[in-house]
Design a protein around this motif. Sequence first.
Motif, PDB file in Angstrom:
ATOM      1  N   GLN A   5      16.332   8.071  55.983  1.00  0.00           N
ATOM      2  CA  GLN A   5      15.729   7.301  54.913  1.00  0.00           C
ATOM      3  C   GLN A   5      16.880   6.802  54.052  1.00  0.00           C
ATOM      4  O   GLN A   5      17.553   7.603  53.411  1.00  0.00           O
ATOM      5  CB  GLN A   5      14.767   8.153  54.077  1.00  0.00           C
ATOM      6  CG  GLN A   5      13.573   8.673  54.834  1.00  0.00           C
ATOM      7  CD  GLN A   5      13.871   9.907  55.660  1.00  0.00           C
ATOM      8  OE1 GLN A   5      14.693  10.734  55.299  1.00  0.00           O
ATOM      9  NE2 GLN A   5      13.216  10.014  56.795  1.00  0.00           N
ATOM     10  N   VAL A   6      17.093   5.494  54.038  1.00  0.00           N
ATOM     11  CA  VAL A   6      18.217   4.913  53.315  1.00  0.00           C
ATOM     12  C   VAL A   6      17.725   4.433  51.955  1.00  0.00           C
ATOM     13  O   VAL A   6      16.805   3.617  51.877  1.00  0.00           O
ATOM     14  CB  VAL A   6      18.832   3.742  54.112  1.00  0.00           C
ATOM     15  CG1 VAL A   6      19.981   3.114  53.344  1.00  0.00           C
ATOM     16  CG2 VAL A   6      19.297   4.219  55.481  1.00  0.00           C
ATOM     17  N   ILE A   7      18.326   4.948  50.887  1.00  0.00           N
ATOM     18  CA  ILE A   7      17.964   4.562  49.530  1.00  0.00           C
ATOM     19  C   ILE A   7      19.147   3.818  48.924  1.00  0.00           C
ATOM     20  O   ILE A   7      20.239   4.369  48.808  1.00  0.00           O
ATOM     21  CB  ILE A   7      17.584   5.788  48.676  1.00  0.00           C
ATOM     22  CG1 ILE A   7      16.386   6.490  49.305  1.00  0.00           C
ATOM     23  CG2 ILE A   7      17.307   5.370  47.240  1.00  0.00           C
ATOM     24  CD1 ILE A   7      16.015   7.794  48.660  1.00  0.00           C
ATOM     25  N   ILE A   8      18.899   2.570  48.544  1.00  0.00           N
ATOM     26  CA  ILE A   8      19.937   1.732  47.960  1.00  0.00           C
ATOM     27  C   ILE A   8      19.711   1.717  46.454  1.00  0.00           C
ATOM     28  O   ILE A   8      18.777   1.089  45.958  1.00  0.00           O
ATOM     29  CB  ILE A   8      19.877   0.288  48.513  1.00  0.00           C
ATOM     30  CG1 ILE A   8      19.886   0.290  50.047  1.00  0.00           C
ATOM     31  CG2 ILE A   8      20.991  -0.560  47.925  1.00  0.00           C
ATOM     32  CD1 ILE A   8      21.149   0.789  50.681  1.00  0.00           C
ATOM     33  N   LYS A   9      20.571   2.422  45.713  1.00  0.00           N
ATOM     34  CA  LYS A   9      20.438   2.471  44.256  1.00  0.00           C
ATOM     35  C   LYS A   9      21.185   1.322  43.595  1.00  0.00           C
ATOM     36  O   LYS A   9      20.696   0.731  42.654  1.00  0.00           O
ATOM     37  CB  LYS A   9      20.948   3.805  43.730  1.00  0.00           C
ATOM     38  CG  LYS A   9      20.088   4.969  44.158  1.00  0.00           C
ATOM     39  CD  LYS A   9      20.548   6.257  43.536  1.00  0.00           C
ATOM     40  CE  LYS A   9      19.699   7.400  43.987  1.00  0.00           C
ATOM     41  NZ  LYS A   9      18.474   7.526  43.255  1.00  0.00           N
ATOM     42  N   ILE A  42      14.896  -0.019  48.369  1.00  0.00           N
ATOM     43  CA  ILE A  42      15.841  -0.734  47.510  1.00  0.00           C
ATOM     44  C   ILE A  42      15.375  -0.608  46.064  1.00  0.00           C
ATOM     45  O   ILE A  42      14.296  -1.073  45.712  1.00  0.00           O
ATOM     46  CB  ILE A  42      15.961  -2.213  47.917  1.00  0.00           C
ATOM     47  CG1 ILE A  42      16.484  -2.307  49.343  1.00  0.00           C
ATOM     48  CG2 ILE A  42      16.871  -2.959  46.951  1.00  0.00           C
ATOM     49  CD1 ILE A  42      16.590  -3.704  49.871  1.00  0.00           C
ATOM     50  N   GLU A  43      16.200   0.032  45.232  1.00  0.00           N
ATOM     51  CA  GLU A  43      15.878   0.216  43.817  1.00  0.00           C
ATOM     52  C   GLU A  43      16.515  -0.843  42.932  1.00  0.00           C
ATOM     53  O   GLU A  43      16.072  -1.057  41.814  1.00  0.00           O
ATOM     54  CB  GLU A  43      16.333   1.598  43.348  1.00  0.00           C
ATOM     55  CG  GLU A  43      15.564   2.731  43.952  1.00  0.00           C
ATOM     56  CD  GLU A  43      15.991   4.078  43.409  1.00  0.00           C
ATOM     57  OE1 GLU A  43      17.035   4.154  42.733  1.00  0.00           O
ATOM     58  OE2 GLU A  43      15.280   5.058  43.675  1.00  0.00           O
ATOM     59  N   ASP A  44      17.557  -1.501  43.399  1.00  0.00           N
ATOM     60  CA  ASP A  44      18.310  -2.455  42.592  1.00  0.00           C
ATOM     61  C   ASP A  44      17.765  -3.868  42.804  1.00  0.00           C
ATOM     62  O   ASP A  44      17.725  -4.369  43.925  1.00  0.00           O
ATOM     63  CB  ASP A  44      19.790  -2.387  42.983  1.00  0.00           C
ATOM     64  CG  ASP A  44      20.652  -3.296  42.147  1.00  0.00           C
ATOM     65  OD1 ASP A  44      20.248  -3.622  41.023  1.00  0.00           O
ATOM     66  OD2 ASP A  44      21.738  -3.670  42.617  1.00  0.00           O
TER      67      ASP A  44
END
Length: 94
Positions: A5-9, A42-44
């Motif tokens: 699970q890739v989370i891009i902050k 993607i959070e950003d």
Amino acid sequence: MGYRQVIIKKSEKLHFQNNNLVIEKEEKTTKVPLEDINFVLIEDATTLLTARLLAEFGKNAISLIICDESFKPTSILYPYNYHYKQLDVQINYN
């Protein structure tokens, strides 16, 4: 199906290269093989994505979740012709 699970902050750009997700952040580049990825969050709001990367997500059965400025999911992109156990949501109407 992948297991990561890739989370891009915080990132500047996401793109596809040699069957990898390439994450560019402040002159640092990270590569993640697409076959290892289950979904990307993607959070950003300023992250740029290429259309080629989105097409490759579809080919590799990778879901994409996009959050708003308060970090709440607003959009989910699913591959077109795939069945997911992860999409099986039980709703309790009581």
